[in-house]
Write a protein that holds these residues in place. Sequence first.
Motif, mmCIF file in Angstrom:
data_model
loop_
_atom_site.group_PDB
_atom_site.id
_atom_site.type_symbol
_atom_site.label_atom_id
_atom_site.label_comp_id
_atom_site.label_asym_id
_atom_site.label_seq_id
_atom_site.Cartn_x
_atom_site.Cartn_y
_atom_site.Cartn_z
ATOM 1 N N SER A 15 0.616 -1.174 -0.131
ATOM 2 C CA SER A 15 0.299 -0.060 0.047
ATOM 3 C C SER A 15 1.240 1.292 0.380
ATOM 4 O O SER A 15 1.995 0.928 0.454
ATOM 5 C CB SER A 15 -0.798 0.652 1.365
ATOM 6 N N GLY A 16 0.145 2.533 -0.418
ATOM 7 C CA GLY A 16 1.205 3.979 -0.085
ATOM 8 C C GLY A 16 1.126 4.138 -1.194
ATOM 9 O O GLY A 16 1.513 2.904 -2.722
ATOM 10 N N PRO A 17 2.375 5.143 -1.454
ATOM 11 C CA PRO A 17 3.257 5.935 -2.696
ATOM 12 C C PRO A 17 4.198 4.267 -3.231
ATOM 13 O O PRO A 17 4.500 4.438 -4.284
ATOM 14 C CB PRO A 17 3.553 6.946 -2.157
ATOM 15 N N ALA A 56 -5.139 5.399 -6.133
ATOM 16 C CA ALA A 56 -4.701 6.442 -5.239
ATOM 17 C C ALA A 56 -3.536 6.137 -4.416
ATOM 18 O O ALA A 56 -3.649 4.786 -3.958
ATOM 19 C CB ALA A 56 -5.428 7.219 -4.593
ATOM 20 N N ASP A 57 -2.537 6.733 -4.027
ATOM 21 C CA ASP A 57 -1.271 6.466 -2.831
ATOM 22 C C ASP A 57 -2.131 6.167 -1.817
ATOM 23 O O ASP A 57 -1.527 5.433 -1.337
ATOM 24 C CB ASP A 57 0.121 7.652 -2.436
ATOM 25 N N GLU A 58 -3.184 7.215 -1.308
ATOM 26 C CA GLU A 58 -3.666 6.712 -0.635
ATOM 27 C C GLU A 58 -4.995 6.051 0.024
ATOM 28 O O GLU A 58 -5.274 6.266 1.538
ATOM 29 C CB GLU A 58 -4.598 8.420 0.316
ATOM 30 N N SER A 59 -5.447 4.702 -1.185
ATOM 31 C CA SER A 59 -6.186 4.621 -1.224
ATOM 32 C C SER A 59 -6.181 3.540 0.466
ATOM 33 O O SER A 59 -5.078 3.352 0.431
ATOM 34 C CB SER A 59 -6.360 3.446 -2.308
ATOM 35 N N SER A 60 -7.015 3.156 0.558
ATOM 36 C CA SER A 60 -7.885 2.029 2.001
ATOM 37 C C SER A 60 -7.499 0.550 1.339
ATOM 38 O O SER A 60 -7.302 0.005 1.824
ATOM 39 C CB SER A 60 -8.267 2.073 2.964
ATOM 40 N N ASP A 107 -13.356 6.146 -2.137
ATOM 41 C CA ASP A 107 -11.624 5.770 -2.749
ATOM 42 C C ASP A 107 -11.606 5.063 -3.386
ATOM 43 O O ASP A 107 -12.900 4.404 -4.003
ATOM 44 C CB ASP A 107 -11.872 5.510 -1.367
ATOM 45 N N ALA A 167 -9.346 14.009 -6.130
ATOM 46 C CA ALA A 167 -9.872 13.314 -4.496
ATOM 47 C C ALA A 167 -10.455 14.583 -3.966
ATOM 48 O O ALA A 167 -10.622 13.648 -2.836
ATOM 49 C CB ALA A 167 -7.896 13.902 -3.428
#
Length: 428
Positions: free
Chosen positions: A54-56, A95-99, A354, A348
């Motif tokens: 997960s994350g960027p 997205a980088d911030e996606s859960s 999301d 965003a």
Amino acid sequence: MTSTPPAPRLRATTRPLEHAPDLISLADPNAPMIWTRGDRGCVGVGEVLRLSFSGPHRFTDAAAAWRRIAETAIVDDSVRMPGSGLIALGTFAFADESSAESVLIVPRLLVARHRGQAWITEIAAVDADPAPLAVPDPPASRAWEGVRFGDRALATGGDSVASYLAGVREAGARIERGEFEKIVIARQLEGALPGASDLRVPLTRLAEHYLDCWTFAVDGLIGASPETLIRSTSGAVSARVLAGTRGRHSEDAARDARARDELLTSAKEQHEHAFAVQSVVTALSPHVRDLRTSEEPFPLQLPNVWHLATDLGAALGEQSSSIELVGALHPTAAVAGTPTATAVAAIAELEPFDRGRYSGAVGWIDADGDGEWVIALRCAQLGAPDAQTGARPVVASAGGGIVAGSDPDHELGETVSKFRPITEAFAR
Ligand SMILES: C=C(O[C@H]1C=CC=C(C(=O)O)[C@@H]1O)C(=O)O
């Protein structure tokens, strides 16, 4: 952020099969693992390894983790075809911030075909007992009652179509103010899949109707995408860029031909398409040599829409794995916008949800780093079953590129056409 257990050492054994079985019939009706298009593809049965990211840095983390696994694996492959030997299927969030988790999954058994050839691969930890190299029996059929989709309820309680239209209008205003040139705005539908449903039903429908698309099922993400983000095989790289859409009118040939011609001659659609091609050329160029594109965008005919399409081909210029190429390309202007960073930040802000894995990437990678990845379009994500009823939430997403002059109602109509593969495949 990304959490990966210490990688086990894997052994993969591939042997030819005399007959090519029907792939979808072999899939787990509850948790299918499928990648197929026409007479090619594979089905995974069981799971040996699951890596989450997960994350960027999800793409670079996944590429590094897979490289470590591939380097230590023992591969005994007498078939040597694209998709034989050690394989992982994967799906990555937008997205980088996606859960939403991005995952690579190594199946226990993989049955695959490529035109007339078929093979089976067994994968296990090196110290585990090998499973028989035989095609398993197809699981028994289950019920199919289908899913009735409605607009997804917003967390804020508002009207989701009104919110989508407001987002498109605001995007148009920002384009006029010069904040960005193109942005992709999406909306969502939701429904409930009754417990014990046979997911091979929608997969078969997708595979039979969408012959120019990759039909996929990976970790509950199910769909049929026409857009190849990257295919890399033995040093050759290809991609198909799509942007610019008209709904089909299959019941009226003359109207359908007009829709196609209008798409081909529309300056606005050509402009929108050019952004998408440019974003792929710019991102791919540092990694390849001899990059060439089809001369002019051509009309791609799908059962639900016409798209403007451009095919790209190149030679791989360095040792980039297909996941590294996906990381370099994502997100293209076909799903984000131009300039990328400004468009992603505005998405965003303007989309009240999301995106999860929708408009991310889905595909597979082998031990050499070769693989095939499409943009996760025309798809739905299944959630966890309800403890009491067993019903699973299903969320479908679709969007479109907004440029100067885009009309919100027309864009809404385009999303209806883009939802069709999923709403029809999941119908009763
Ligand atoms: C964002 C989607 O489609 C993209 C791919 C092809 C054409 C598109 C368009 O014309 O807007 C979109 O860029 C979607 O299907 O949700």
